[in-house]
Design a protein around this motif. Structure first.
Motif, PDB file in Angstrom:
ATOM      1  N   GLY A 291       0.790  -1.224   0.000  1.00 22.59           N
ATOM      2  CA  GLY A 291       0.000   0.000   0.000  1.00 22.59           C
ATOM      3  C   GLY A 291       0.820   1.270   0.000  1.00 22.59           C
ATOM      4  N   SER A 292       2.155   1.152  -0.133  1.00 22.12           N
ATOM      5  CA  SER A 292       3.019   2.329  -0.155  1.00 22.12           C
ATOM      6  C   SER A 292       3.194   2.830  -1.582  1.00 22.12           C
ATOM      7  N   LEU A 293       3.295   4.151  -1.716  1.00 26.24           N
ATOM      8  CA  LEU A 293       3.626   4.713  -3.013  1.00 26.24           C
ATOM      9  C   LEU A 293       5.002   4.225  -3.420  1.00 26.24           C
ATOM     10  N   ALA A 294       5.130   3.797  -4.659  1.00 25.97           N
ATOM     11  CA  ALA A 294       6.389   3.252  -5.171  1.00 25.97           C
ATOM     12  C   ALA A 294       6.900   4.136  -6.293  1.00 25.97           C
ATOM     13  N   GLY A 295       7.372   5.324  -5.925  1.00 25.58           N
ATOM     14  CA  GLY A 295       7.794   6.278  -6.932  1.00 25.58           C
ATOM     15  C   GLY A 295       6.592   6.950  -7.569  1.00 25.58           C
ATOM     16  N   ALA A 296       6.831   7.584  -8.726  1.00 19.56           N
ATOM     17  CA  ALA A 296       5.774   8.356  -9.381  1.00 19.56           C
ATOM     18  C   ALA A 296       5.706   8.033 -10.859  1.00 19.56           C
TER      19      ALA A 296
END
Length: 367
Positions: free
Chosen positions: A295-300
């Motif tokens: 559930g973590s943002l993994a870059g953009a």
């Protein structure tokens, strides 16, 4: 060919009444248009963007392909989207991966678009690791110091993101004395710890707000310390990592308005497929965001020209300020000369934008 532009980024601002001459490969002159009739016209001309945080592009992730070919593929993918210069970015990984990336970046220096390396970790806080793999996190140590010395002996610009509370201040001072640009990020630092880090050689904060304790009335934390300082602050302006209101607050609150810059934090999906593998996990683009199985943002999933346009739309700042945040300011943060539109500039380093700040073709060049 004589190409006129309504506005040209020159001398750190947008200027009018100018045109460039080109032989199809490079700029041969940048001069007042006067009474001449141009061969073509574009709304805006600017140097290509400089991005200090590029994890991947074109389907390639530096962590999984720490080679010259991998670095060139990443740079080429971003160049097509208006970014002329990058710091290929290695996130937290095993020491041998960092050393392989070091070998590759030394060999790749001087090739189009490659201006150094960003080591984002592994010396970060486990509590603010985001998508970084906890197995590889460790305090700043002799092995990384040896890597830094090797890179600086080869005259490679280096940006190192770390959690300052997990680093020996003496090692911070030693790295800064080598010419390594130290950036605080992925950190649980208090305001006092962040201030101490600034006094030990830290000059930057990595993707402000993300992977940091959030501000409160009695715990201002490193975010407040960053905003109130003269340090450089990177911002991801995709509208996902930081809300428009917080972006606007930051830009209005800094004592030095020229100390914020845009980073993409781009992953292999830029100019590539809609998914990639990181640490054995599949990451997919969903509603414009990249999220791992935790559930973590993994870059953009964004490029720099799109970042400029979204920042202007979300905050209402002038295009001139947003362009500076994607060109001259990141160069200054690394102590590098900015790209200039001047005779001899390769056309691959030149970017045209339309009235909506979208990438446009440069007439007569096929780009």
């Amino acid at each position: 060919m004589l190409i006129a532009a309504d506005r040209i980024w020159l001398g750190g601002r947008l200027q009018t009444g100018l045109a460039i001459e080109t032989d199809g490969q490079k700029v041969t002159a940048c001069r007042p248009l006067g009474g001449d009739t141009p061969d073509a016209h574009v709304p805006l001309l600017m140097p290509g963007c400089t991005d200090l945080q590029v994890n991947g592009g074109g389907g390639v992730l530096l962590n999984t392909d720490p080679t010259v070919a991998g670095i060139e593929a990443i740079a080429a993918a971003h160049r097509k989207l208006g970014t002329a210069r990058i710091l290929p970015t290695l996130i937290t990984d095993a020491p041998d991966v960092m050393e392989a990336a070091t070998d590759a970046i030394i060999a790749a220096m001087g090739r189009p678009g490659i201006i150094g390396i960003h080591l984002e970790g592994p010396h970060i806080s486990p509590r603010k690791r985001g998508t970084h793999d906890a197995r590889f996190i460790r305090p700043l140590d002799a092995r990384t110091m040896a890597v830094l010395r090797r890179l600086r002996r080869a005259d490679v610009p280096v940006l190192l993101t770390l959690a300052p509370e997990r680093a020996d201040p003496a090692l911070l001072r030693e790295a800064a004395a080598m010419g390594v640009v130290l950036s605080a990020g992925h950190s649980m630092a208090t305001a006092a710890e962040a201030q101490a880090a600034l006094e030990s050689g830290v000059t930057m904060f990595t993707h402000l707000y993300n992977a940091m304790p959030q501000m409160s009335s009695r715990e201002p934390g490193m975010i407040a310390a960053a905003i109130l300082s003269d340090a450089w602050c990177g911002l991801i302006t995709d509208g996902i990592h930081v809300s428009p209101e917080m972006l606007q607050l930051t830009l209005n609150a800094r004592p030095r308005p020229d100390r914020c810059f845009i980073v993409s934090d781009a992953m292999p999906t830029i100019g590539g497929p809609d998914h990639f593998n990181l640490y054995g996990m599949d990451i997919h683009v969903r509603d414009g965001a990249l999220v791992n199985s935790e559930g973590s943002l993994a870059g953009a999933h964004i490029d720099m020209v799109t970042s400029i346009r979204r920042l202007v739309r979300m905050t209402g700042i002038a295009p001139e300020r947003a362009i500076a945040m994607a060109t001259d300011i990141p160069c200054a943060a690394m102590g590098l000369a900015p790209l200039r539109i001047a005779p001899g500039m390769p056309l691959i380093d030149l970017v045209a934008l339309d009235d909506g700040l979208r990438l446009a073709d440069i007439p007569g060049t096929g780009s």
